[in-house]
Design a protein around this motif. Structure first.
Motif, PDB file in Angstrom:
ATOM      1  N   ALA A 149       2.496  12.194  -1.819  1.00 39.36           N
ATOM      2  CA  ALA A 149       1.250  11.478  -1.557  1.00 39.36           C
ATOM      3  C   ALA A 149       1.274  10.774  -0.201  1.00 39.36           C
ATOM      4  O   ALA A 149       0.237  10.613   0.451  1.00 39.36           O
ATOM      5  CB  ALA A 149       0.999  10.461  -2.670  1.00 39.36           C
ATOM      6  N   VAL A 150       2.470  10.345   0.224  1.00 41.52           N
ATOM      7  CA  VAL A 150       2.589   9.657   1.517  1.00 41.52           C
ATOM      8  C   VAL A 150       2.303  10.618   2.659  1.00 41.52           C
ATOM      9  O   VAL A 150       1.538  10.309   3.581  1.00 41.52           O
ATOM     10  CB  VAL A 150       3.995   9.035   1.671  1.00 41.52           C
ATOM     11  N   LYS A 151       2.912  11.809   2.612  1.00 45.03           N
ATOM     12  CA  LYS A 151       2.677  12.795   3.663  1.00 45.03           C
ATOM     13  C   LYS A 151       1.213  13.224   3.705  1.00 45.03           C
ATOM     14  O   LYS A 151       0.631  13.430   4.777  1.00 45.03           O
ATOM     15  CB  LYS A 151       3.575  14.029   3.438  1.00 45.03           C
ATOM     16  N   LYS A 152       0.605  13.343   2.539  1.00 41.31           N
ATOM     17  CA  LYS A 152      -0.803  13.711   2.470  1.00 41.31           C
ATOM     18  C   LYS A 152      -1.669  12.631   3.130  1.00 41.31           C
ATOM     19  O   LYS A 152      -2.592  12.928   3.888  1.00 41.31           O
ATOM     20  CB  LYS A 152      -1.227  13.911   1.018  1.00 41.31           C
ATOM     21  N   ALA A 153      -1.348  11.367   2.850  1.00 42.53           N
ATOM     22  CA  ALA A 153      -2.122  10.254   3.413  1.00 42.53           C
ATOM     23  C   ALA A 153      -1.950  10.172   4.930  1.00 42.53           C
ATOM     24  O   ALA A 153      -2.894   9.851   5.655  1.00 42.53           O
ATOM     25  CB  ALA A 153      -1.698   8.944   2.762  1.00 42.53           C
ATOM     26  N   LEU A 154      -0.748  10.477   5.412  1.00 43.40           N
ATOM     27  CA  LEU A 154      -0.523  10.489   6.860  1.00 43.40           C
ATOM     28  C   LEU A 154      -1.323  11.607   7.524  1.00 43.40           C
ATOM     29  O   LEU A 154      -1.895  11.434   8.606  1.00 43.40           O
ATOM     30  CB  LEU A 154       0.969  10.668   7.162  1.00 43.40           C
ATOM     31  N   ASP A 184       0.822  -1.208   0.000  1.00 48.12           N
ATOM     32  CA  ASP A 184       0.000   0.000   0.000  1.00 48.12           C
ATOM     33  C   ASP A 184       0.856   1.259   0.000  1.00 48.12           C
ATOM     34  O   ASP A 184       0.542   2.240  -0.693  1.00 48.12           O
ATOM     35  CB  ASP A 184      -0.946   0.007   1.201  1.00 48.12           C
ATOM     36  N   ILE A 185       1.961   1.233   0.728  1.00 52.57           N
ATOM     37  CA  ILE A 185       2.853   2.395   0.763  1.00 52.57           C
ATOM     38  C   ILE A 185       3.565   2.549  -0.579  1.00 52.57           C
ATOM     39  O   ILE A 185       3.764   3.665  -1.070  1.00 52.57           O
ATOM     40  CB  ILE A 185       3.867   2.258   1.915  1.00 52.57           C
ATOM     41  N   GLY A 186       3.920   1.438  -1.185  1.00 49.48           N
ATOM     42  CA  GLY A 186       4.548   1.495  -2.502  1.00 49.48           C
ATOM     43  C   GLY A 186       3.640   2.124  -3.542  1.00 49.48           C
ATOM     44  O   GLY A 186       4.080   2.917  -4.383  1.00 49.48           O
ATOM     45  N   LYS A 187       2.356   1.782  -3.472  1.00 50.04           N
ATOM     46  CA  LYS A 187       1.396   2.369  -4.416  1.00 50.04           C
ATOM     47  C   LYS A 187       1.221   3.861  -4.168  1.00 50.04           C
ATOM     48  O   LYS A 187       1.090   4.649  -5.114  1.00 50.04           O
ATOM     49  CB  LYS A 187       0.062   1.652  -4.292  1.00 50.04           C
ATOM     50  N   LEU A 188       1.220   4.251  -2.889  1.00 47.17           N
ATOM     51  CA  LEU A 188       1.123   5.675  -2.563  1.00 47.17           C
ATOM     52  C   LEU A 188       2.330   6.446  -3.108  1.00 47.17           C
ATOM     53  O   LEU A 188       2.188   7.531  -3.671  1.00 47.17           O
ATOM     54  CB  LEU A 188       1.053   5.864  -1.041  1.00 47.17           C
ATOM     55  N   ALA A 189       3.519   5.859  -2.928  1.00 53.35           N
ATOM     56  CA  ALA A 189       4.750   6.524  -3.363  1.00 53.35           C
ATOM     57  C   ALA A 189       4.758   6.787  -4.862  1.00 53.35           C
ATOM     58  O   ALA A 189       5.350   7.765  -5.331  1.00 53.35           O
ATOM     59  CB  ALA A 189       5.960   5.687  -2.960  1.00 53.35           C
ATOM     60  N   MET A 190       4.088   5.928  -5.619  1.00 60.60           N
ATOM     61  CA  MET A 190       4.030   6.111  -7.069  1.00 60.60           C
ATOM     62  C   MET A 190       3.185   7.326  -7.450  1.00 60.60           C
ATOM     63  O   MET A 190       3.251   7.808  -8.581  1.00 60.60           O
ATOM     64  CB  MET A 190       3.454   4.857  -7.718  1.00 60.60           C
ATOM     65  N   GLN A 191       2.388   7.834  -6.496  1.00 56.44           N
ATOM     66  CA  GLN A 191       1.554   8.998  -6.764  1.00 56.44           C
ATOM     67  C   GLN A 191       2.234  10.310  -6.375  1.00 56.44           C
ATOM     68  O   GLN A 191       1.664  11.393  -6.568  1.00 56.44           O
ATOM     69  CB  GLN A 191       0.232   8.870  -5.985  1.00 56.44           C
ATOM     70  N   CYS A 192       3.436  10.229  -5.802  1.00 52.64           N
ATOM     71  CA  CYS A 192       4.157  11.443  -5.418  1.00 52.64           C
ATOM     72  C   CYS A 192       4.546  12.245  -6.663  1.00 52.64           C
ATOM     73  O   CYS A 192       4.755  11.681  -7.746  1.00 52.64           O
ATOM     74  CB  CYS A 192       5.411  11.091  -4.610  1.00 52.64           C
ATOM     75  N   LYS A 193       4.672  13.546  -6.497  1.00 48.25           N
ATOM     76  CA  LYS A 193       4.996  14.439  -7.601  1.00 48.25           C
ATOM     77  C   LYS A 193       6.360  14.118  -8.188  1.00 48.25           C
ATOM     78  O   LYS A 193       6.556  14.173  -9.414  1.00 48.25           O
ATOM     79  CB  LYS A 193       4.955  15.893  -7.127  1.00 48.25           C
ATOM     80  N   PHE A 194       7.321  13.769  -7.318  1.00 48.64           N
ATOM     81  CA  PHE A 194       8.678  13.477  -7.766  1.00 48.64           C
ATOM     82  C   PHE A 194       8.966  11.990  -7.590  1.00 48.64           C
ATOM     83  O   PHE A 194       8.658  11.404  -6.542  1.00 48.64           O
ATOM     84  CB  PHE A 194       9.702  14.311  -6.986  1.00 48.64           C
TER      85      PHE A 194
END
Length: 333
Positions: free
Chosen positions: A285-290, A263-273
């Motif tokens: 995307a990870v910080k946003k989800a947290l 789940d974290i790997g999928k979130l990381a793929m949504q990050c801007k960079f």
């Protein structure tokens, strides 16, 4: 000619070996394993090893053959490679007690190390006879381990054991993984035969079992397993029992973290960079989800801890390999 054998038990520096026709006892060839010019795999339960027979005493273990799966943990002896706990198994029975022992972070660690080992994890929620309300734990397990087979079992009543028949059949080897007091020894007695492991009554204060396995061993599962209610299951496989382990750390082989924390790997793929470190970068995307609570902080912290352990293990292995390389250079001079 050297003999090929399977390691059935490890007690300190002595090994019980099964050649397929007889039981031998062996020790390591110290000059190779401790002082050799190459990094050697130290044998563990389940390993196939090359042995020099000694009919007048203990045989000598010369080499560990290639493994298809292995559990590793950090060696307590400074300067030695990580220690193998069990090898050449098909499935890992992760045991967690329904009454007291269920801890999400512990389950995540066990799942990660299980996926990393090369085996397939199966979750056994034990002592079902002591816990009627189990739906919340099952729901939590499904969230933490999507797609992993999970069973509520009781070694006392036999509840749920019949669902494990496919794992216990001829040609299969399972390894038990879990903390002390989760009912592993009671399970071993039920499957491999009463009296194989000593057990104690449950302590009223903390609902934990008194018995702790003190060494690693492989047991042959009988062809017929009789449950407490009289039902009979087909067996014939093998089971590896291990001590309750507090220091089961990440090894250097990658893969387990990516599966457990998909789940974290999928979130990381949504990050801007694409190289986002999930720290202060914009569009993370990870910080946003947290922040919005869709990613649990405990889950994230465990992910970071396991990443650090994996990195440390890789660095430690490189140091040991360099030391072995220097020994080889001195030997060849």
């Amino acid at each position: 000619m050297d003999t090929i054998a399977t390691v059935m038990a490890v007690q300190r520096d002595r090994y019980e070996l099964n050649t397929g026709t007889e039981i031998l006892y062996g020790r390591l060839k110290l000059a190779v394993f401790y002082h050799g010019t190459e990094m050697q795999l130290f044998p563990t339960v389940g390993d196939r090893v090359s042995v020099s027979r000694n009919d007048g005493g203990d045989s000598v273990i010369l080499k560990v053959l290639q493994r298809k799966s292995v559990f590793m943990r950090q060696n307590a002896t400074q300067g030695l490679p990580d220690q193998a706990v069990a090898a050449n198994f098909d499935h890992i029975f992760i045991t967690m007690s329904l009454n007291k022992d269920f801890h999400p972070s512990k389950l995540e660690r066990y799942l990660t190390v299980s996926w990393q080992s090369g085996g397939t994890p199966v979750i056994l929620l034990t002592k079902a006879d002591l816990m009627e309300d189990r739906e919340h734990i099952l729901a939590q397990t499904e969230t933490l381990a999507p797609g992993v087979e999970t069973y509520c079992i009781s070694s006392y009543t036999g509840e749920g054991i019949e669902k494990l028949e496919k794992y216990l059949a001829v040609g299969n080897t399972v390894v038990l993984l879990g903390s002390s007091g989760t009912g592993k020894s009671s399970f071993v007695n039920l499957i491999a035969g009463a009296g194989r492991m000593q057990t104690g009554e449950i302590r009223e204060a903390d609902s934990q079992g008194r018995h702790t396995t003190t060494f690693r061993q492989m047991l042959d599962i009988p062809e017929k397993i009789v449950l407490p209610d009289g039902r009979v299951l087909n067996g014939g496989g093998r089971m590896i029992d291990t001590p309750g382990m507090r220091n089961l750390l990440m090894g250097e082989e990658a893969g387990g973290i990516g599966i457990t924390f998909e789940d974290i790997g999928k979130l990381a793929m949504q990050c801007k960079f694409s190289d986002c470190r999930h720290d202060s970068e914009p569009g993370c995307a990870v910080k946003k989800a947290l922040k919005d609570g869709t990613l649990d902080q405990r889950h994230w912290n465990m992910y970071l801890n396991l990443q650090k352990e994996e990195a440390y293990s890789k660095e430690r292995k490189q140091i040991l390999m360099r030391k072995a390389g220097r020994r080889k250079e001195r030997y060849n001079k």
